[in-house]
Scaffold this active site. Structure first.
Site, PDB file in Angstrom:
ATOM      1  N   HIS A   1       2.938   1.084 -82.510  1.00 61.26           N
ATOM      2  CA  HIS A   1       1.988   2.072 -83.044  1.00 61.26           C
ATOM      3  C   HIS A   1       2.550   2.904 -84.198  1.00 61.26           C
ATOM      4  O   HIS A   1       1.783   3.599 -84.861  1.00 61.26           O
ATOM      5  CB  HIS A   1       1.468   3.022 -81.966  1.00 61.26           C
ATOM      6  CG  HIS A   1       0.337   2.476 -81.165  1.00 61.26           C
ATOM      7  ND1 HIS A   1      -0.926   2.313 -81.671  1.00 61.26           N
ATOM      8  CD2 HIS A   1       0.295   2.048 -79.876  1.00 61.26           C
ATOM      9  CE1 HIS A   1      -1.708   1.814 -80.731  1.00 61.26           C
ATOM     10  NE2 HIS A   1      -0.989   1.627 -79.629  1.00 61.26           N
TER      11      HIS A   1
ATOM     12  N   ASP B   1      -1.140  -5.955 -73.267  1.00 60.55           N
ATOM     13  CA  ASP B   1      -2.140  -4.918 -73.568  1.00 60.55           C
ATOM     14  C   ASP B   1      -3.458  -5.186 -72.859  1.00 60.55           C
ATOM     15  O   ASP B   1      -4.531  -4.843 -73.372  1.00 60.55           O
ATOM     16  CB  ASP B   1      -2.344  -4.758 -75.075  1.00 60.55           C
ATOM     17  CG  ASP B   1      -2.896  -3.374 -75.449  1.00 60.55           C
ATOM     18  OD1 ASP B   1      -3.054  -2.529 -74.547  1.00 60.55           O
ATOM     19  OD2 ASP B   1      -3.182  -3.142 -76.636  1.00 60.55           O
TER      20      ASP B   1
ATOM     21  N   HIS C   1       4.175  -3.413 -77.302  1.00 60.15           N
ATOM     22  CA  HIS C   1       3.017  -4.301 -77.499  1.00 60.15           C
ATOM     23  C   HIS C   1       2.689  -4.394 -78.989  1.00 60.15           C
ATOM     24  O   HIS C   1       1.776  -3.771 -79.485  1.00 60.15           O
ATOM     25  CB  HIS C   1       1.810  -3.853 -76.678  1.00 60.15           C
ATOM     26  CG  HIS C   1       1.328  -2.446 -76.924  1.00 60.15           C
ATOM     27  ND1 HIS C   1       2.131  -1.342 -76.837  1.00 60.15           N
ATOM     28  CD2 HIS C   1       0.090  -1.969 -77.246  1.00 60.15           C
ATOM     29  CE1 HIS C   1       1.425  -0.257 -77.089  1.00 60.15           C
ATOM     30  NE2 HIS C   1       0.191  -0.610 -77.357  1.00 60.15           N
TER      31      HIS C   1
ATOM     32  N   HIS D   1       3.054  -3.637 -71.397  1.00 62.13           N
ATOM     33  CA  HIS D   1       1.980  -2.657 -71.598  1.00 62.13           C
ATOM     34  C   HIS D   1       0.699  -3.119 -70.924  1.00 62.13           C
ATOM     35  O   HIS D   1       0.187  -4.203 -71.209  1.00 62.13           O
ATOM     36  CB  HIS D   1       1.713  -2.464 -73.094  1.00 62.13           C
ATOM     37  CG  HIS D   1       0.894  -1.266 -73.414  1.00 62.13           C
ATOM     38  ND1 HIS D   1       1.434  -0.017 -73.612  1.00 62.13           N
ATOM     39  CD2 HIS D   1      -0.446  -1.109 -73.555  1.00 62.13           C
ATOM     40  CE1 HIS D   1       0.466   0.852 -73.882  1.00 62.13           C
ATOM     41  NE2 HIS D   1      -0.686   0.202 -73.852  1.00 62.13           N
TER      42      HIS D   1
ATOM     43  N   GLU E   1       2.129   6.437 -73.703  1.00 62.06           N
ATOM     44  CA  GLU E   1       1.636   5.928 -74.989  1.00 62.06           C
ATOM     45  C   GLU E   1       1.170   7.082 -75.855  1.00 62.06           C
ATOM     46  O   GLU E   1       0.099   7.637 -75.648  1.00 62.06           O
ATOM     47  CB  GLU E   1       0.491   4.936 -74.768  1.00 62.06           C
ATOM     48  CG  GLU E   1       0.048   4.280 -76.062  1.00 62.06           C
ATOM     49  CD  GLU E   1      -0.951   3.163 -75.857  1.00 62.06           C
ATOM     50  OE1 GLU E   1      -0.939   2.210 -76.652  1.00 62.06           O
ATOM     51  OE2 GLU E   1      -1.747   3.240 -74.906  1.00 62.06           O
TER      52      GLU E   1
END
Length: 361
Positions: A203, A311, A224, A27, A135
């Site tokens: 997430h 990230d 990530h 990511h 994302e």
């Protein structure tokens, strides 16, 4: 310093690892940063401005990636949760376009990839394998047709949510609404399986993680995320989910984001968001914090289910000496000094992700 793959690495096991399997980072948010700061320009990314004594505008460039041992990059294509409906689709398509233009601008350095074999061919030609990862499931605006078109454009994974719930999946950082996935959310997972898109569970809420693992017939990724048993942050993955990865064949790509790897920093950062003047001094975060997550994950899932997802350009602060993509090299050297073999490091850097790409193409 020569523009050689892994030239920043100092430990022999780390250098050998990236020679076997260059790092595939899960990511990177450079596309969004270029939208916000450079009008989607693709120029100047083949320069290491830090080496020239300049202040780099971004945490990522092609030279520093290569020197850190990165041979594959999932470029995030992203719309903020404030963008809904057709606007979210447009934002995402603009960033897909940016990645395509980036690859076209640097054909000697980059290759657009989808499959494991594409990545291997890219490595053989000395180029960075460029993959796309969407994302946030709000980017499809509730449409499987949009999902299919993203796949046709080369998007290789989609994170089912970002920081807020979608109408069909609960996010890790929002109030529970669906108890995981709705029936349509399960259809999204099935369609992604059919398209050969990786289901990305970073997430999402733990309930969504479990629901997706119940439905999917293909390996998943966490592009990530780190370990909740080490740092109790909702963006991290609980052990009871990690324990399901070997049976699924998926990969946890440990991230470096300070609130996710250090509890003291997480508390400080949350306080700063509310009252910057009363937050106090910023706690130290070092490579050892990231190492703790990598090694905990190895204990729970085994070395065949690990990867890395830094990230970069997605957060303002990173652990000491890891403030840009050269932090990848800092971590690999630290793991080598802790006794990780070249073969185990190569699994972490690229072999595990390649296996998942092969299994889902």
């Amino acid at each position: 310093m020569d523009d050689v793959l892994g030239s920043l690495l100092t430990e022999s096991a780390a250098r050998e690892a990236v020679a076997i399997a260059p790092l595939i980072d899960g990511h990177d948010d450079l596309a969004w940063e270029m939208r916000e700061s450079a009008g989607y320009s693709v120029d100047g990314l083949d320069l290491d401005r830090a080496a020239a004594g300049e202040d780099p505008a971004f945490q990522t460039d092609l030279v520093r990636l290569r020197r850190s041992g990165v041979g594959g990059q999932f470029w995030s294509v992203y719309a903020p949760c404030s963008q809904r409906g057709a606007d979210a689709v447009t934002y995402t398509l603009e960033q897909v376009d940016w990645v395509h233009r980036l690859v076209a601008r640097y054909p000697d350095r980059l290759a657009l990839c989808r499959t494991g074999d594409d990545v291997r061919e890219s490595w053989a030609s000395g180029r960075l394998a460029s993959l796309l990862g969407a994302e946030g499931g709000h980017s499809i605006d509730g449409s499987l047709a949009v999902l299919r078109q993203l796949a046709a454009l080369g998007v290789r994974y989609m994170t089912l949510t970002h920081n807020e719930n979608t109408p069909w999946a609960d996010s890790a950082t929002d109030e529970p609404e669906h108890g995981g996935l709705t029936d349509f959310g399960r259809d999204v997972v099935r369609e992604m399986n059919a398209l050969g898109m990786l289901v990305d569970l970073s997430h999402v809420a733990a309930t969504t993680m479990h629901d997706a693992l119940d439905v999917t017939t293909a390996p998943v990724v966490f592009s990530h995320s780190s370990c909740r048993a080490v740092t109790d942050h909702p963006r991290n993955v609980p052990d009871d989910v990690l324990e399901r990865l070997p049976g699924n064949g998926g990969v946890l790509m440990v991230t470096y984001v300070p609130p996710f790897v250090n509890a003291d920093f997480g508390a400080w950062f949350a306080h700063r968001e509310v009252d910057a003047t009363g937050a106090g001094p910023m706690p130290r975060v070092t490579v050892d914090d990231v190492v703790a997550h990598v090694e905990h994950a190895r204990e729970v899932v085994g070395v065949d289910h690990l990867g890395l997802g830094g990230d970069y350009d997605g957060f303002e602060l990173f652990p000491e000496a890891m403030g840009d993509v050269t932090g990848h090299a800092v971590l690999l050297d630290a793991l080598a000094r802790r006794g990780w073999s070249a073969d185990d490091l190569a699994r972490l850097t690229g072999k595990n992700v390649l296996r998942v790409l092969d299994a889902t193409s």
